[in-house]
Each structure stands twice: as structure tokens, then as C-alpha cells.
Design a protein around this motif. Structure first.
Motif, PDB file in Angstrom:
ATOM      1  N   ALA A  34      -1.910  -3.300 -36.331  1.00 16.76           N
ATOM      2  CA  ALA A  34      -0.532  -2.790 -36.310  1.00 16.76           C
ATOM      3  C   ALA A  34       0.009  -2.748 -34.879  1.00 16.76           C
ATOM      4  CB  ALA A  34      -0.481  -1.398 -36.941  1.00 16.76           C
ATOM      5  N   ILE A  35      -0.798  -2.285 -33.957  1.00 18.14           N
ATOM      6  CA  ILE A  35      -0.376  -2.236 -32.547  1.00 18.14           C
ATOM      7  C   ILE A  35      -0.145  -3.659 -32.024  1.00 18.14           C
ATOM      8  CG2 ILE A  35      -1.168  -1.682 -30.212  1.00 18.14           C
ATOM      9  CD1 ILE A  35      -2.519   0.797 -31.443  1.00 18.14           C
ATOM     10  N   ALA A  36      -1.032  -4.572 -32.362  1.00 19.59           N
ATOM     11  CA  ALA A  36      -0.894  -5.959 -31.917  1.00 19.59           C
ATOM     12  C   ALA A  36       0.342  -6.604 -32.526  1.00 19.59           C
ATOM     13  CB  ALA A  36      -2.150  -6.752 -32.289  1.00 19.59           C
ATOM     14  N   LEU A  37       0.646  -6.293 -33.773  1.00 16.48           N
ATOM     15  CA  LEU A  37       1.827  -6.840 -34.421  1.00 16.48           C
ATOM     16  C   LEU A  37       3.104  -6.338 -33.740  1.00 16.48           C
ATOM     17  CD1 LEU A  37       2.822  -8.555 -36.806  1.00 16.48           C
ATOM     18  CD2 LEU A  37       2.860  -6.454 -38.164  1.00 16.48           C
ATOM     19  N   ILE A  38       3.140  -5.050 -33.423  1.00 14.75           N
ATOM     20  CA  ILE A  38       4.299  -4.479 -32.719  1.00 14.75           C
ATOM     21  C   ILE A  38       4.428  -5.093 -31.332  1.00 14.75           C
ATOM     22  CG2 ILE A  38       5.210  -2.349 -31.701  1.00 14.75           C
ATOM     23  CD1 ILE A  38       3.980  -0.893 -34.159  1.00 14.75           C
ATOM     24  N   ALA A  39       3.320  -5.290 -30.630  1.00 12.50           N
ATOM     25  CA  ALA A  39       3.363  -5.921 -29.304  1.00 12.50           C
ATOM     26  C   ALA A  39       3.852  -7.364 -29.413  1.00 12.50           C
ATOM     27  CB  ALA A  39       1.984  -5.873 -28.649  1.00 12.50           C
ATOM     28  N   GLY A  40       3.463  -8.065 -30.454  1.00  9.99           N
ATOM     29  CA  GLY A  40       3.935  -9.435 -30.676  1.00  9.99           C
ATOM     30  C   GLY A  40       5.432  -9.470 -30.928  1.00  9.99           C
ATOM     31  N   TRP A  41       5.943  -8.514 -31.694  1.00 10.29           N
ATOM     32  CA  TRP A  41       7.385  -8.435 -31.926  1.00 10.29           C
ATOM     33  C   TRP A  41       8.123  -8.124 -30.630  1.00 10.29           C
ATOM     34  CZ3 TRP A  41       6.784  -4.863 -36.744  1.00 10.29           C
ATOM     35  CH2 TRP A  41       6.464  -5.644 -37.855  1.00 10.29           C
ATOM     36  N   ALA A  42       7.548  -7.228 -29.833  1.00 10.65           N
ATOM     37  CA  ALA A  42       8.183  -6.883 -28.553  1.00 10.65           C
ATOM     38  C   ALA A  42       8.239  -8.106 -27.637  1.00 10.65           C
ATOM     39  CB  ALA A  42       7.431  -5.746 -27.871  1.00 10.65           C
ATOM     40  N   MET A  43       7.178  -8.880 -27.594  1.00 10.36           N
ATOM     41  CA  MET A  43       7.182 -10.100 -26.778  1.00 10.36           C
ATOM     42  C   MET A  43       8.170 -11.118 -27.330  1.00 10.36           C
ATOM     43  SD  MET A  43       5.515 -10.242 -24.029  1.00 10.36           S
ATOM     44  CE  MET A  43       5.425 -11.982 -23.755  1.00 10.36           C
ATOM     45  N   GLY A  44       8.284 -11.191 -28.637  1.00  4.80           N
ATOM     46  CA  GLY A  44       9.230 -12.111 -29.256  1.00  4.80           C
ATOM     47  C   GLY A  44      10.670 -11.745 -28.931  1.00  4.80           C
ATOM     48  N   ALA A  45      10.936 -10.455 -28.787  1.00  2.00           N
ATOM     49  CA  ALA A  45      12.293 -10.004 -28.464  1.00  2.00           C
ATOM     50  C   ALA A  45      12.660 -10.278 -27.011  1.00  2.00           C
ATOM     51  CB  ALA A  45      12.421  -8.512 -28.758  1.00  2.00           C
ATOM     52  N   LEU A  46      11.668 -10.430 -26.154  1.00  2.00           N
ATOM     53  CA  LEU A  46      11.954 -10.653 -24.732  1.00  2.00           C
ATOM     54  C   LEU A  46      12.501 -12.045 -24.457  1.00  2.00           C
ATOM     55  CD1 LEU A  46       8.916  -8.937 -23.007  1.00  2.00           C
ATOM     56  CD2 LEU A  46      11.253  -8.112 -23.153  1.00  2.00           C
ATOM     57  N   HIS A  47      12.020 -13.031 -25.173  1.00  2.00           N
ATOM     58  CA  HIS A  47      12.424 -14.425 -24.980  1.00  2.00           C
ATOM     59  C   HIS A  47      12.440 -14.815 -23.511  1.00  2.00           C
ATOM     60  CE1 HIS A  47      13.418 -15.012 -29.140  1.00  2.00           C
ATOM     61  NE2 HIS A  47      14.166 -13.937 -29.133  1.00  2.00           N
ATOM     62  N   PRO A  48      11.303 -14.805 -22.855  1.00  2.00           N
ATOM     63  CA  PRO A  48      11.295 -15.187 -21.434  1.00  2.00           C
ATOM     64  C   PRO A  48      11.702 -16.646 -21.259  1.00  2.00           C
ATOM     65  CG  PRO A  48       9.059 -14.988 -22.267  1.00  2.00           C
ATOM     66  CD  PRO A  48       9.977 -14.540 -23.360  1.00  2.00           C
ATOM     67  N   ARG A  49      12.396 -16.905 -20.142  1.00  2.00           N
ATOM     68  CA  ARG A  49      12.794 -18.282 -19.845  1.00  2.00           C
ATOM     69  C   ARG A  49      11.571 -19.117 -19.503  1.00  2.00           C
ATOM     70  NH1 ARG A  49      17.467 -17.409 -15.545  1.00  2.00           N
ATOM     71  NH2 ARG A  49      16.001 -15.819 -14.950  1.00  2.00           N
ATOM     72  N   ARG A  50      11.667 -20.375 -19.816  1.00  2.00           N
ATOM     73  CA  ARG A  50      10.577 -21.298 -19.518  1.00  2.00           C
ATOM     74  C   ARG A  50      10.483 -21.509 -18.004  1.00  2.00           C
ATOM     75  NH1 ARG A  50       7.716 -24.741 -22.639  1.00  2.00           N
ATOM     76  NH2 ARG A  50       6.899 -26.589 -21.620  1.00  2.00           N
ATOM     77  N   VAL A  51       9.283 -21.436 -17.489  1.00  2.00           N
ATOM     78  CA  VAL A  51       9.054 -21.605 -16.060  1.00  2.00           C
ATOM     79  C   VAL A  51       9.042 -23.100 -15.745  1.00  2.00           C
ATOM     80  CG1 VAL A  51       7.469 -21.179 -14.166  1.00  2.00           C
ATOM     81  CG2 VAL A  51       7.698 -19.493 -15.977  1.00  2.00           C
ATOM     82  N   ARG A  52       9.821 -23.486 -14.740  1.00  2.00           N
ATOM     83  CA  ARG A  52       9.863 -24.883 -14.321  1.00  2.00           C
ATOM     84  C   ARG A  52       9.212 -24.991 -12.950  1.00  2.00           C
ATOM     85  NH1 ARG A  52      14.040 -28.692 -15.472  1.00  2.00           N
ATOM     86  NH2 ARG A  52      13.025 -29.235 -17.398  1.00  2.00           N
ATOM     87  N   LEU A  53       8.089 -25.667 -12.914  1.00  2.00           N
ATOM     88  CA  LEU A  53       7.373 -25.879 -11.665  1.00  2.00           C
ATOM     89  C   LEU A  53       7.642 -27.297 -11.184  1.00  2.00           C
ATOM     90  CD1 LEU A  53       3.935 -24.248 -12.488  1.00  2.00           C
ATOM     91  CD2 LEU A  53       5.883 -23.210 -11.362  1.00  2.00           C
ATOM     92  N   ARG A  54       8.085 -27.411  -9.944  1.00  2.00           N
ATOM     93  CA  ARG A  54       8.381 -28.730  -9.397  1.00  2.00           C
ATOM     94  C   ARG A  54       7.165 -29.374  -8.746  1.00  2.00           C
ATOM     95  NH1 ARG A  54      14.342 -27.742  -6.847  1.00  2.00           N
ATOM     96  NH2 ARG A  54      15.333 -27.411  -8.853  1.00  2.00           N
ATOM     97  N   ARG A  55       6.299 -28.560  -8.168  1.00  2.00           N
ATOM     98  CA  ARG A  55       5.112 -29.089  -7.468  1.00  2.00           C
ATOM     99  C   ARG A  55       3.863 -28.353  -7.944  1.00  2.00           C
ATOM    100  NH1 ARG A  55       5.524 -31.206  -2.160  1.00  2.00           N
ATOM    101  NH2 ARG A  55       3.341 -31.599  -2.588  1.00  2.00           N
ATOM    102  N   TRP A  56       3.247 -28.825  -9.025  1.00  2.00           N
ATOM    103  CA  TRP A  56       2.033 -28.231  -9.555  1.00  2.00           C
ATOM    104  C   TRP A  56       0.886 -28.301  -8.551  1.00  2.00           C
ATOM    105  CZ3 TRP A  56       1.211 -25.878 -14.249  1.00  2.00           C
ATOM    106  CH2 TRP A  56       2.259 -25.946 -15.164  1.00  2.00           C
ATOM    107  N   ASP A  57       0.859 -29.376  -7.764  1.00  2.00           N
ATOM    108  CA  ASP A  57      -0.258 -29.608  -6.859  1.00  2.00           C
ATOM    109  C   ASP A  57      -0.356 -28.546  -5.770  1.00  2.00           C
ATOM    110  OD1 ASP A  57       2.218 -30.749  -6.022  1.00  2.00           O
ATOM    111  OD2 ASP A  57       1.172 -31.850  -4.447  1.00  2.00           O
ATOM    112  N   LEU A  58       0.738 -27.877  -5.440  1.00  2.00           N
ATOM    113  CA  LEU A  58       0.705 -26.853  -4.392  1.00  2.00           C
ATOM    114  C   LEU A  58       0.155 -25.510  -4.870  1.00  2.00           C
ATOM    115  CD1 LEU A  58       4.053 -27.484  -2.492  1.00  2.00           C
ATOM    116  CD2 LEU A  58       1.736 -28.078  -1.806  1.00  2.00           C
TER     117      LEU A  58
END
Length: 162
Positions: A34-58
Motif C-alpha cells: 500500500a505504501i509503495a502504491l501510494i509512492a508510485g502514484w505520487a511519482m506519477g503525479a510529479l511528471h518530471p521532465r526528461r533529462v537531456r544530456l549533451r555530453r555523456w562522455d563527460l
């Protein structure tokens, strides 16, 4: 299904962690799920933007620099604490550092780096002016810290996150 379990791996990992921290029983399994399900819903509500990395090698190079700096800083801070009464040269203080970095992800990583390094603490960042307020345990020269942060950490982060 994805609406009910927006982050199934996170929910599964949190349930497993809950069961590892408590004794396994049906009640603990249900409570952990139940706690994990609520945490999953909370993360789903955040909708973080996708991280764009230009130089992975650095990233690997930056990780090596940060690891070395943390090890070196641990030794320096330990030595300063152990020899506190000798000479009285240690002076802590605040440094304002102008940053060019505007990426939220880059700033978050810089905050983690500076706070994880013993002897420094990220206190405040003004988004409008780009000024970073940093507390330094053993402050010798404010300009030295500004150059160090800007050249050693901000420059690679600018290349990584753009």
C-alpha cells in the motif's frame, strides 16, 4: 494497468525494501504494498521532465573529479579539525559565486556535489541573478573558491546539460 501502477518497478522495489526492513508477514506485505502504491502514484503525479544530456562522455570524468575532491576534502577537513588550536588560521565564511548554469538538472547535480564535499555547503541560489551562496569551512580567498567551482564543476556541467 499503468494508471493503477504508474511506476511498477519503483513500487516493487519499495515493497521489497519494506519487507527487508520488517519481518515478513502478510500484514507487512499488505502495508508495504500500500505504501509503495501510494509512492508510485505520487511519482506519477510529479511528471518530471526528461533529462537531456549533451555530453555523456563527460559524466565519467566529472565523477572521477568529484570523487578525488571528496577524498581530498575529507583529509583536509579532518586535519583542520584535529589541529584546530594550532595557529588559529582557520576561518569559515560565505562566498557568493556567479553561475552561468541555468539547467535545473545541472544545478541539482552541482548542489549535490558541493553539499557532499566536506567543508562546503550550498546555502542559496538566486535563479534571476544566478548567484550561489556557498558556506566554506576553511575560507582563505573568496575568489579562489569562485574560480574553483566555476572551472572544476560548472564548466563540465555546462557542457553536459547545455
Amino acid at each position: 494497468m499503468s494508471r493503477f501502477f504508474p511506476h511498477p518497478l519503483l513500487s516493487l522495489a519499495l515493497t521489497a525494501m519494506w519487507l527487508l526492513l520488517t519481518r515478513f508477514s502478510l500484514g507487512n506485505l499488505l502495508l508495504g504494498a500500500a505504501i509503495a502504491l501510494i509512492a508510485g502514484w505520487a511519482m506519477g503525479a510529479l511528471h518530471p521532465r526528461r533529462v537531456r544530456l549533451r555530453r555523456w562522455d563527460l559524466l565519467a570524468k566529472l565523477l572521477c573529479i568529484v570523487t578525488w575532491d571528496i577524498l581530498k576534502s575529507n583529509a583536509t577537513v579532518a586535519w583542520a579539525i584535529l589541529t584546530n588550536g594550532r595557529g588559529g588560521k582557520r576561518r569559515s565564511g560565505f562566498v557568493c559565486i556567479p553561475l552561468e548554469l541555468r539547467s535545473i538538472n545541472g544545478l541539482a547535480l552541482l548542489a549535490i556535489i558541493l553539499t557532499a564535499t566536506p567543508g562546503t555547503a550550498w546555502l542559496e541560489h538566486d535563479q534571476d541573478s544566478g548567484l550561489l551562496l556557498l558556506h566554506v569551512f576553511d575560507l582563505r580567498d573568496g575568489d579562489d573558491w569562485s574560480g574553483l567551482i566555476r572551472n572544476r564543476y560548472e564548466a563540465p556541467l555546462l557542457e553536459i546539460f547545455g
